[in-house]
Design a protein around this motif. Structure first.
Motif, PDB file in Angstrom:
ATOM      1  N   TYR A  90       0.832  -1.206   0.000  1.00 26.72           N
ATOM      2  CA  TYR A  90       0.000   0.000   0.000  1.00 26.72           C
ATOM      3  C   TYR A  90       0.866   1.256   0.000  1.00 26.72           C
ATOM      4  O   TYR A  90       1.759   1.402   0.837  1.00 26.72           O
ATOM      5  N   ALA A  91       0.570   2.157  -0.932  1.00 29.96           N
ATOM      6  CA  ALA A  91       1.386   3.359  -1.098  1.00 29.96           C
ATOM      7  C   ALA A  91       0.608   4.654  -0.882  1.00 29.96           C
ATOM      8  O   ALA A  91       1.202   5.731  -0.909  1.00 29.96           O
ATOM      9  N   GLU A  92      -0.700   4.569  -0.655  1.00 28.83           N
ATOM     10  CA  GLU A  92      -1.523   5.755  -0.445  1.00 28.83           C
ATOM     11  C   GLU A  92      -2.022   5.800   0.995  1.00 28.83           C
ATOM     12  O   GLU A  92      -2.388   4.762   1.568  1.00 28.83           O
ATOM     13  N   VAL A  93      -2.059   7.005   1.583  1.00 27.29           N
ATOM     14  CA  VAL A  93      -2.461   7.140   2.983  1.00 27.29           C
ATOM     15  C   VAL A  93      -3.872   6.606   3.193  1.00 27.29           C
ATOM     16  O   VAL A  93      -4.724   6.639   2.298  1.00 27.29           O
ATOM     17  N   PHE A 134       1.793   2.413  10.315  1.00 25.04           N
ATOM     18  CA  PHE A 134       2.659   2.635   9.156  1.00 25.04           C
ATOM     19  C   PHE A 134       3.217   1.298   8.668  1.00 25.04           C
ATOM     20  O   PHE A 134       3.681   0.476   9.470  1.00 25.04           O
ATOM     21  N   ASN A 135       3.196   1.107   7.346  1.00 27.49           N
ATOM     22  CA  ASN A 135       3.865  -0.067   6.788  1.00 27.49           C
ATOM     23  C   ASN A 135       5.334   0.247   6.548  1.00 27.49           C
ATOM     24  O   ASN A 135       5.787   1.393   6.714  1.00 27.49           O
ATOM     25  N   GLY A 187       6.561   3.315   4.644  1.00 28.88           N
ATOM     26  CA  GLY A 187       6.238   4.640   5.134  1.00 28.88           C
ATOM     27  C   GLY A 187       4.852   5.133   4.808  1.00 28.88           C
ATOM     28  O   GLY A 187       4.570   6.326   4.956  1.00 28.88           O
ATOM     29  N   THR A 188       3.969   4.242   4.383  1.00 31.29           N
ATOM     30  CA  THR A 188       2.578   4.623   4.138  1.00 31.29           C
ATOM     31  C   THR A 188       1.824   4.605   5.455  1.00 31.29           C
ATOM     32  O   THR A 188       1.883   3.627   6.199  1.00 31.29           O
ATOM     33  N   GLY A 189       1.087   5.682   5.738  1.00 32.01           N
ATOM     34  CA  GLY A 189       0.454   5.822   7.035  1.00 32.01           C
ATOM     35  C   GLY A 189      -1.058   5.832   7.021  1.00 32.01           C
ATOM     36  O   GLY A 189      -1.703   6.125   6.001  1.00 32.01           O
ATOM     37  N   LEU A 190      -1.598   5.499   8.165  1.00 28.99           N
ATOM     38  CA  LEU A 190      -3.033   5.565   8.456  1.00 28.99           C
ATOM     39  C   LEU A 190      -3.153   6.075   9.883  1.00 28.99           C
ATOM     40  O   LEU A 190      -2.473   5.572  10.782  1.00 28.99           O
TER      41      LEU A 190
END
Length: 215
Positions: A75-78, A105-106, A109-112
């Motif tokens: 996953y690359a989008e927040v 965060f994966n 560096g993709t965050g939620l």
């Protein structure tokens, strides 16, 4: 309930940074382990995970160090399903566990980030612009052997905790837990710093948060 003291770091974090510079800032902080492999009967695989955390007047600095058999960063989008990837998480509450933030965060560096009560109907995600104020620096080690090692340092602005007063944290007691998961890895796992005593996997249980004190 576990207790952890978050120590101050003498830096204003102005200017740009890289992984090595931030690693040097937190080098004297104590490592803590994610020792609990919750639901181990169904999910016996247990990667090695440790973390350290400190704070400045403007941010939390959080470093995770992970050794696991599979790396996944799809996953690359927040605000996407980063918990399905190789993912590290901080859940933290400033109001005695009535409401809490989940910061996930994966490894790329993709965050939620979400906020609300344990009732999922009350929880909302922060905006992409707000989540992208969190800086995430990753380092992945490639070598022979069964485990792959990766490390991440997050600079989490205190402004992210926008529903709470974070102007004077020294001496303040809050609650939280630290997690490692990977729901869609070949060997899913659900590790935590403070034990989660629930029959099925669920990190959204603030009654199992530990105590965090700002030193």
């Amino acid at each position: 309930m576990k207790k952890l003291t978050i120590l101050p770091i003498a830096s204003d974090l102005t200017g740009s940074h890289n992984f090595n510079q931030l690693s040097d800032l937190v080098k004297d902080l104590e490592w803590n382990t994610l020792e609990y492999s919750n639901w181990s009967e169904s999910y016996p695989y247990k990667p090695q995970v440790r973390f350290k955390i400190g704070y400045t007047q403007k941010a939390l600095l959080l470093q995770f160090d992970v050794a696991e058999e599979q790396l996944r960063g799809n996953y690359a989008e927040v605000n996407q399903n980063v918990w399905e990837d190789s993912c590290v998480e901080l859940f933290v509450s400033f109001d005695d566990r009535q409401h809490y933030y989940n910061i996930e965060f994966n490894l790329i560096g993709t965050g939620l980030i979400g906020y609300g009560t344990p009732d999922k109907s009350t929880r909302n995600r922060l905006s992409a612009a707000e989540i992208e104020t969190v800086q995430a620096f990753s380092m992945i080690e490639r070598h022979s052997g069964t485990d792959r090692r990766w490390s991440m340092i997050q600079v989490i602005p205190l402004a992210v905790f926008k529903f709470n007063d974070t102007s004077d944290l020294k001496g303040k007691k809050i609650h939280g837990n630290f997690y490692k998961c990977g729901d869609n890895l070949k060997n899913p796992h659900f590790l935590s710093w403070n034990k989660v005593d629930n029959p099925t996997p669920n990190f959204h249980l603030p009654q199992f948060f530990g105590e965090l004190i700002f030193g």
